[in-house]
Design a protein around this motif. Structure first.
Motif, mmCIF file in Angstrom:
data_model
loop_
_atom_site.group_PDB
_atom_site.id
_atom_site.type_symbol
_atom_site.label_atom_id
_atom_site.label_comp_id
_atom_site.label_asym_id
_atom_site.label_seq_id
_atom_site.Cartn_x
_atom_site.Cartn_y
_atom_site.Cartn_z
ATOM 1 N N ASP A 126 0.852 -1.176 0.000
ATOM 2 C CA ASP A 126 0.000 0.000 0.000
ATOM 3 C C ASP A 126 0.897 1.237 0.000
ATOM 4 O OD1 ASP A 126 -2.272 1.541 0.072
ATOM 5 O OD2 ASP A 126 -2.725 1.181 2.176
ATOM 6 N N ASN A 159 -2.882 3.916 5.536
ATOM 7 C CA ASN A 159 -2.712 2.465 5.439
ATOM 8 C C ASN A 159 -4.074 1.780 5.344
ATOM 9 O OD1 ASN A 159 -1.827 -0.241 5.741
ATOM 10 N ND2 ASN A 159 -2.131 -0.091 7.940
ATOM 11 N N ASP A 160 -4.257 0.961 4.311
ATOM 12 C CA ASP A 160 -5.505 0.216 4.134
ATOM 13 C C ASP A 160 -5.324 -1.288 4.257
ATOM 14 O OD1 ASP A 160 -7.109 2.484 3.684
ATOM 15 O OD2 ASP A 160 -6.458 2.574 1.588
#
Length: 196
Positions: A126, A159-160
């Motif tokens: 990511d 952040n995913d």
């Protein structure tokens, strides 16, 4: 979101203070002058979920008016979390201001910010945004070498990846910086460079 706003506010205050000091210190009307070039390596120690983690990198900066630095910083962090490998690669803008840089020991302020690649084993990668302000002391060891220590805070945002939050990667830092280069501004033989 709060952290991004706080980081942005800190950055704006830093720029305002720096600009005010430059106007006060450099009243001669010379404007902005290139006065040096510095490059080197830095290491930062920070906590990741209560584990000490080391981040190593390098940087290159141009020095303006003997005190203001602007350049690039790159770093890499390798983290092992319960057998899972986590890599963080960053390429940031680096801003700095050295207060009274001609003194042997002087305070220095850094802010680096930019996009980083976060990769977690078995989860993917990511893009995240990282801001890291720090304040420290720098020692002029020789004309070509300076050594600095600083403390700050690393803010992560965006952040995913599942299982991790921005807070997992954010936290206080303690750094060591090796700085090699040359500052020709203000040298007895370097006056001709002042308006370069």
């Amino acid at each position: 979101m709060q952290r991004i706003l706080l980081s942005s506010l800190f950055f704006l205050i830093t720029l305002t203070i720096t600009a005010q000091q430059e106007q006060t210190l450099f009243n001669s009307g010379r404007g902005i002058s290139l006065t040096g070039f510095w490059a080197g390596g830095n290491s930062s120690l920070y906590d990741f979920q209560d584990n000490k983690t080391l981040s190593n990198g390098g940087y290159a900066t141009f020095e303006f008016n003997n005190n203001f630095l602007i350049g690039w910083s790159g770093y890499k962090s390798d983290i092992t979390n319960q057998g899972q490998e986590i890599d963080i690669d960053g390429n940031d803008v680096l801003l700095g201001y050295a207060f009274q840089s001609k003194r042997v020991v002087h305070p220095i302020l850094y802010t680096q910010f930019g996009s980083s690649r976060l990769e977690v084993e078995d989860l993917g990668s990511d893009r995240v945004f990282v801001v890291q302000p720090s304040l420290g002391l720098e020692v002029n060891v020789t004309r070509f070498f300076r050594l600095g220590v600083d403390g700050g805070y690393r803010f992560f945002s965006g952040n995913d990846l599942p299982g991790f939050s921005d807070a997992d990667f954010s936290g206080p830092t303690l750094g060591l910086r090796l700085k090699f280069g040359w500052s020709w501004g203000g040298n007895d033989w370097g006056d001709s460079w002042d308006d370069f």
